[in-house]
Write a protein that holds these residues in place. Sequence first.
Motif, PDB file in Angstrom:
ATOM      1  N   PHE A 254       0.836  -1.201   0.000  1.00  0.00           N
ATOM      2  CA  PHE A 254       0.000   0.000   0.000  1.00  0.00           C
ATOM      3  C   PHE A 254       0.875   1.257   0.000  1.00  0.00           C
ATOM      4  O   PHE A 254       0.632   2.218  -0.742  1.00  0.00           O
ATOM      5  CB  PHE A 254      -0.920  -0.016   1.218  1.00  0.00           C
ATOM      6  N   VAL A 255       1.918   1.253   0.815  1.00  0.00           N
ATOM      7  CA  VAL A 255       2.820   2.398   0.919  1.00  0.00           C
ATOM      8  C   VAL A 255       3.500   2.664  -0.428  1.00  0.00           C
ATOM      9  O   VAL A 255       3.585   3.813  -0.873  1.00  0.00           O
ATOM     10  CB  VAL A 255       3.874   2.176   2.019  1.00  0.00           C
ATOM     11  N   LYS A 256       3.963   1.599  -1.077  1.00  0.00           N
ATOM     12  CA  LYS A 256       4.634   1.760  -2.374  1.00  0.00           C
ATOM     13  C   LYS A 256       3.686   2.311  -3.429  1.00  0.00           C
ATOM     14  O   LYS A 256       4.090   3.067  -4.317  1.00  0.00           O
ATOM     15  CB  LYS A 256       5.216   0.424  -2.820  1.00  0.00           C
ATOM     16  N   GLU A 261       8.914   7.373  -0.421  1.00  0.00           N
ATOM     17  CA  GLU A 261      10.294   6.904  -0.330  1.00  0.00           C
ATOM     18  C   GLU A 261      10.489   6.118   0.964  1.00  0.00           C
ATOM     19  O   GLU A 261      10.043   6.514   2.019  1.00  0.00           O
ATOM     20  CB  GLU A 261      11.258   8.101  -0.367  1.00  0.00           C
ATOM     21  N   GLY A 262      11.194   5.026   0.858  1.00  0.00           N
ATOM     22  CA  GLY A 262      11.421   4.173   2.038  1.00  0.00           C
ATOM     23  C   GLY A 262      10.509   2.971   2.028  1.00  0.00           C
ATOM     24  O   GLY A 262      10.896   1.874   2.426  1.00  0.00           O
ATOM     25  N   GLY A 263       9.256   3.177   1.574  1.00  0.00           N
ATOM     26  CA  GLY A 263       8.332   2.059   1.386  1.00  0.00           C
ATOM     27  C   GLY A 263       7.834   1.395   2.643  1.00  0.00           C
ATOM     28  O   GLY A 263       7.271   0.302   2.584  1.00  0.00           O
ATOM     29  N   THR A 264       8.028   1.997   3.819  1.00  0.00           N
ATOM     30  CA  THR A 264       7.553   1.391   5.056  1.00  0.00           C
ATOM     31  C   THR A 264       6.363   2.170   5.596  1.00  0.00           C
ATOM     32  O   THR A 264       6.138   3.332   5.261  1.00  0.00           O
ATOM     33  CB  THR A 264       8.665   1.380   6.121  1.00  0.00           C
TER      34      THR A 264
END
Length: 436
Positions: A254-256, A261-264
């Motif tokens: 979901f974040v991506k 940036e970072g993807g967490t």
Amino acid sequence: MAVNVETLEKLERKITLELPVAEIQQEVEARLKRMARQVKMDGFRPGKVPLSVVAKQYGYSVQYEVMNDKVGQAFQAAAAEAELRIAGAPRINEKDGAAEGCVAFEAVFEVYPEVKIGDLSAAEIEKVSAEVNDAAIDRTLDILRKQRRTFTTRDETGWAEASDRITIDFEGKIDGEPFDGGKAEAFQFMVGEGQMLEQFDAAVRGMKTGESKTFPLDFPADYHGKEVAGKTADFLVTVKKIEFQTLPEVNEEFVKSLGIEGGTVDALRADIKKNLEREVKFRLQARNKAAVMDALVANAELDLPKASVEAEVERLVEGARADLKQRGIKDADKAPIPAELFKDQAERRVRLGLVVAELVKTNNLQAKPEQLDAHINELAASYERPEEVVQWYKGDNRRLAEVEAIVIESNVADFVLGQAKVTDKSVSFEELMGQA
């Protein structure tokens, strides 16, 4: 040129101007000669039209132009000599009784007032503050999830409940008669999300696909549709389809999908918090500025130039017409909008503008270049390509002037808050954002 300045009432002044007729005639002749070298007339070669013919054709208009120019120049010179700050355009009329060989005019106009600002240390101002908490971040996350939700059709045994998307046909009647906007087919809305009146929303809950139902609905007295406001309608509703929603989980996938940036999840929450803090800062500044401006208006004494108020009313009326045009209203530029509707607002704007200008001048609160840069950079920070936004602001003097006005207001607010009796008040994030 003889200059005589009279005080009429409050801010109104009168200047009497006298101009030598010979000076006016000399300029008229000079302009006609220049025209004769350029004007084209049938029967004459270019530049060979006799001066008498040019004077007969254009003499009146040139005389009018010269008179306007000379009177305007004389007025500006007289105002400068008397150190008058003119508010609005003067009303100029020819006057009898001029000295021999002269023509006389009277110019009636207004001047800007003397602004008296009271003791700011006695002003009481409430300054609000707010924090971005986890609940605010969670609420924003829910909004992001809803923007990416999917829907699945319920089978015929399922009933409509909160968070479902429902498709209906409906028809409403008042005293047995249909009314405008009271009928629709394949109309879609989210149950329980405030898109419909509460009675309507409650009535469809529990209904199944294919089911029809008639129920009464009381329109509020302040309902936007004046023809039905305060009345009771009977609605026939038929459910065509019910869909339940599925919200995406808040995980790395979901974040991506949001391009963080970072993807967490932690990176997403940090990004949301940063954006919310920026919005909170701007809203706090706006609210506290408003409190400061109220205090300034209450602590200032001044007369208002009628010309300035009338000009502001005209701007507000034109702004209202532009808004109507943007909404697609036909012939919005000719809409009959009463000026009286904007008089109070215009008077406040003019009053506030004069008070702020006086405070800025006497306390050196002008916007500094580094302040302009900082504000523009802050505005640009929330965009994907901030450097382009910075150039967008700096590449247009009008936009730059808008930023300058905001910075000056902030300087004034900080100055006044440093002088006044300030009461600090903490408000919730929801209250500040108008969600309480």
